[in-house]
Scaffold this motif. Structure first.
Motif, PDB file in Angstrom:
ATOM      1  N   GLU A  89      19.670 -46.682 -17.009  1.00  0.00           N
ATOM      2  CA  GLU A  89      18.927 -45.993 -15.936  1.00  0.00           C
ATOM      3  C   GLU A  89      19.638 -46.164 -14.598  1.00  0.00           C
ATOM      4  N   VAL A  90      19.371 -45.249 -13.663  1.00  0.00           N
ATOM      5  CA  VAL A  90      20.052 -45.281 -12.364  1.00  0.00           C
ATOM      6  C   VAL A  90      19.286 -46.166 -11.379  1.00  0.00           C
ATOM      7  N   ASN A  91      17.986 -45.970 -11.324  1.00  0.00           N
ATOM      8  CA  ASN A  91      17.150 -46.813 -10.453  1.00  0.00           C
ATOM      9  C   ASN A  91      16.248 -47.693 -11.293  1.00  0.00           C
ATOM     10  N   HIS A  92      16.084 -48.928 -10.835  1.00  0.00           N
ATOM     11  CA  HIS A  92      15.371 -49.907 -11.647  1.00  0.00           C
ATOM     12  C   HIS A  92      14.041 -50.314 -11.013  1.00  0.00           C
ATOM     13  N   GLN A  93      13.038 -50.415 -11.868  1.00  0.00           N
ATOM     14  CA  GLN A  93      11.746 -50.972 -11.437  1.00  0.00           C
ATOM     15  C   GLN A  93      11.910 -52.481 -11.203  1.00  0.00           C
ATOM     16  N   GLU A  94      12.614 -53.109 -12.151  1.00  0.00           N
ATOM     17  CA  GLU A  94      12.889 -54.546 -12.036  1.00  0.00           C
ATOM     18  C   GLU A  94      14.387 -54.722 -11.834  1.00  0.00           C
ATOM     19  N   TYR A  95      14.758 -55.614 -10.926  1.00  0.00           N
ATOM     20  CA  TYR A  95      16.186 -55.788 -10.642  1.00  0.00           C
ATOM     21  C   TYR A  95      16.450 -57.172 -10.064  1.00  0.00           C
ATOM     22  N   PHE A  96      17.748 -57.526  -9.974  1.00  0.00           N
ATOM     23  CA  PHE A  96      18.162 -58.828  -9.432  1.00  0.00           C
ATOM     24  C   PHE A  96      18.575 -58.720  -7.973  1.00  0.00           C
ATOM     25  N   LEU A  97      19.380 -57.682  -7.640  1.00  0.00           N
ATOM     26  CA  LEU A  97      19.970 -57.575  -6.299  1.00  0.00           C
ATOM     27  C   LEU A  97      19.460 -56.360  -5.534  1.00  0.00           C
ATOM     28  N   GLY A 222      34.440 -40.954 -28.705  1.00  0.00           N
ATOM     29  CA  GLY A 222      35.293 -40.800 -29.887  1.00  0.00           C
ATOM     30  C   GLY A 222      36.783 -40.892 -29.600  1.00  0.00           C
ATOM     31  N   ASP A 223      37.172 -40.927 -28.318  1.00  0.00           N
ATOM     32  CA  ASP A 223      38.593 -41.071 -27.971  1.00  0.00           C
ATOM     33  C   ASP A 223      39.015 -42.538 -28.042  1.00  0.00           C
ATOM     34  N   VAL A 224      40.276 -42.751 -28.373  1.00  0.00           N
ATOM     35  CA  VAL A 224      40.829 -44.112 -28.425  1.00  0.00           C
ATOM     36  C   VAL A 224      42.068 -44.148 -27.530  1.00  0.00           C
ATOM     37  N   LEU A 225      42.058 -45.055 -26.554  1.00  0.00           N
ATOM     38  CA  LEU A 225      43.211 -45.196 -25.653  1.00  0.00           C
ATOM     39  C   LEU A 225      44.030 -46.402 -26.080  1.00  0.00           C
ATOM     40  N   PHE A 226      45.309 -46.170 -26.359  1.00  0.00           N
ATOM     41  CA  PHE A 226      46.214 -47.286 -26.644  1.00  0.00           C
ATOM     42  C   PHE A 226      46.773 -47.794 -25.315  1.00  0.00           C
ATOM     43  N   ILE A 227      46.487 -49.060 -24.994  1.00  0.00           N
ATOM     44  CA  ILE A 227      47.013 -49.680 -23.763  1.00  0.00           C
ATOM     45  C   ILE A 227      47.995 -50.780 -24.167  1.00  0.00           C
ATOM     46  N   PRO A 228      49.300 -50.532 -23.992  1.00  0.00           N
ATOM     47  CA  PRO A 228      50.262 -51.582 -24.351  1.00  0.00           C
ATOM     48  C   PRO A 228      50.101 -52.796 -23.428  1.00  0.00           C
ATOM     49  N   ALA A 229      50.452 -53.965 -23.932  1.00  0.00           N
ATOM     50  CA  ALA A 229      50.411 -55.192 -23.132  1.00  0.00           C
ATOM     51  C   ALA A 229      51.146 -54.967 -21.814  1.00  0.00           C
ATOM     52  N   LEU A 230      50.632 -55.589 -20.755  1.00  0.00           N
ATOM     53  CA  LEU A 230      51.211 -55.607 -19.405  1.00  0.00           C
ATOM     54  C   LEU A 230      50.992 -54.326 -18.609  1.00  0.00           C
ATOM     55  N   TRP A 231      50.443 -53.276 -19.220  1.00  0.00           N
ATOM     56  CA  TRP A 231      50.121 -52.066 -18.450  1.00  0.00           C
ATOM     57  C   TRP A 231      48.837 -52.326 -17.668  1.00  0.00           C
ATOM     58  N   PHE A 232      48.876 -52.028 -16.374  1.00  0.00           N
ATOM     59  CA  PHE A 232      47.699 -52.222 -15.518  1.00  0.00           C
ATOM     60  C   PHE A 232      46.714 -51.088 -15.769  1.00  0.00           C
ATOM     61  N   HIS A 233      45.423 -51.412 -15.762  1.00  0.00           N
ATOM     62  CA  HIS A 233      44.429 -50.355 -15.954  1.00  0.00           C
ATOM     63  C   HIS A 233      43.200 -50.613 -15.089  1.00  0.00           C
ATOM     64  N   ASN A 234      42.654 -49.505 -14.601  1.00  0.00           N
ATOM     65  CA  ASN A 234      41.465 -49.506 -13.747  1.00  0.00           C
ATOM     66  C   ASN A 234      40.495 -48.522 -14.392  1.00  0.00           C
ATOM     67  N   VAL A 235      39.292 -48.994 -14.713  1.00  0.00           N
ATOM     68  CA  VAL A 235      38.376 -48.190 -15.521  1.00  0.00           C
ATOM     69  C   VAL A 235      37.103 -47.868 -14.748  1.00  0.00           C
ATOM     70  N   ILE A 236      36.747 -46.601 -14.717  1.00  0.00           N
ATOM     71  CA  ILE A 236      35.483 -46.198 -14.082  1.00  0.00           C
ATOM     72  C   ILE A 236      34.624 -45.486 -15.139  1.00  0.00           C
ATOM     73  N   SER A 237      33.381 -45.927 -15.272  1.00  0.00           N
ATOM     74  CA  SER A 237      32.461 -45.291 -16.228  1.00  0.00           C
ATOM     75  C   SER A 237      31.792 -44.114 -15.534  1.00  0.00           C
ATOM     76  N   GLU A 238      32.124 -42.910 -15.973  1.00  0.00           N
ATOM     77  CA  GLU A 238      31.555 -41.736 -15.304  1.00  0.00           C
ATOM     78  C   GLU A 238      30.086 -41.541 -15.698  1.00  0.00           C
ATOM     79  N   GLU A 239      29.710 -42.120 -16.832  1.00  0.00           N
ATOM     80  CA  GLU A 239      28.298 -42.129 -17.227  1.00  0.00           C
ATOM     81  C   GLU A 239      28.051 -43.401 -18.033  1.00  0.00           C
ATOM     82  N   PHE A 240      26.786 -43.717 -18.263  1.00  0.00           N
ATOM     83  CA  PHE A 240      26.445 -44.881 -19.089  1.00  0.00           C
ATOM     84  C   PHE A 240      27.210 -44.777 -20.402  1.00  0.00           C
TER      85      PHE A 240
END
Length: 313
Positions: A89-97, A222-240
């Protein structure tokens, strides 16, 4: 910054992967792979009832961009079913922060300091729904890390020391990658880059970052990304979304640090080399500045001629 979209290849067999793709040591997106029933089955309802209310340790962040260096998030514990519903969910009834806080689960072993993450042990019910592409030998297997992210969550840029498959089971992700050769432009602190916002970097603070060549891909369910060792990666979840990482050892097993449960401690020989370098730099401090500068430059030249790959600047 120049951008290169990663190649997307469909229906790649194990033989083709090992013969044509793996030796190139470049990331690639593999599509149409047989991953089991997880891609259709793993709805929020199914996930939350499949593993019940066992407690999981999660990252909670009031901002979408998580920063491991300044630790702008907190660790909290929630029952798994409660966590899944909140992360979805985007907005929470119960939350920590805050009511729009983001959640992130990166599964860990029973004792996170000593045990590796293995979906078969930590989430046995869900593990039955997954068919992991075994494009490596059984004894090379290191870990299978189960991940769940809120929409909008961005993970800091980092590298791992083992090869891995990032299997996107549900949801969409954008992944930005940088070659190990561009490490000089990434402002590293250990295995992590200090440049958090790769889309709008602070150019006054990080002027060299513009030289790093950006590779990127958009992962669908269903996609699989092969990330070789030492390659830098930055991941953003566009949806849950739910993902699974599988790490394997492509170097001989004794190259790796025995105490490494996350797959991100430098190989033993690299750690020793860095310690020796630190001692050498300490020794240079005994000299006056002009000598220190001169001998440091000589050391840099020696490293370049002795250790750099041929096609490196």
């Amino acid at each position: 910054q120049p951008v290169e979209e990663l190649e997307r290849l469909s229906g790649v067999t194990r033989e083709r992967f090992l013969r044509d793709i793996y030796p190139r040591r470049k990331p690639v997106v593999l599509t149409g792979m047989e991953l089991g029933t997880c891609t259709t089955k793993w709805t929020v309802d199914y996930l939350s009832q499949a593993e019940g209310s066992k407690e999981v340790k999660i990252h909670v962040s009031a901002v979408p961009q998580m920063d491991f260096l300044s630790k702008n998030f907190v660790y909290r514990t929630l029952p798994f079913d409660v966590f899944v519903r909140r992360a979805a969910e985007v907005n929470h009834q119960e939350y920590f922060l805050s009511e729009d806080e983001k959640y992130y689960l990166r599964s860990v072993g029973e004792d996170a300091r000593k045990d590796i993450a293995d979906i078969r042990k930590q989430f046995p019910v869900l593990a039955k729904d997954v068919q992991i592409p075994e494009y490596f030998e059984k004894e090379q297997f290191f870990s299978s890390v189960f991940r769940i992210s809120s929409a909008g969550l961005q993970l800091w840029t980092h590298y791992d020391v083992m090869d891995n498959f990032l299997i996107q089971v549900t949801g969409k992700k954008r992944v930005v990658l940088y070659s190990p050769r561009d490490a000089p432009y990434l402002y590293l602190s250990g295995t992590k880059s200090e440049v958090l916002d790769v889309d709008n970097p602070d150019m006054e603070k990080y002027p060299l970052f513009v030289k790093a060549k950006r590779y990127q891909c958009f992962l669908e369910a269903g996609d699989v990304l092969f990330i070789p060792a030492l390659w830098f990666h930055n991941v953003i979840s566009e949806e849950f979304g739910v993902a699974l990482n599988v790490f394997w050892k492509h170097l001989p097993a004794d190259c790796y640090d025995k105490t490494d449960t996350y797959g991100n401690k430098d190989p033993m020989a690299a750690s020793r080399a860095i310690q020796i370098l630190e001692r050498a730099l300490k020794t240079l401090e005994e000299l006056p500045e002009e000598y220190r500068d001169f001998y440091a430059r000589r050391m840099v030249l020696r490293i370049q001629e002795k250790a750099y790959g041929n096609d490196c600047g």
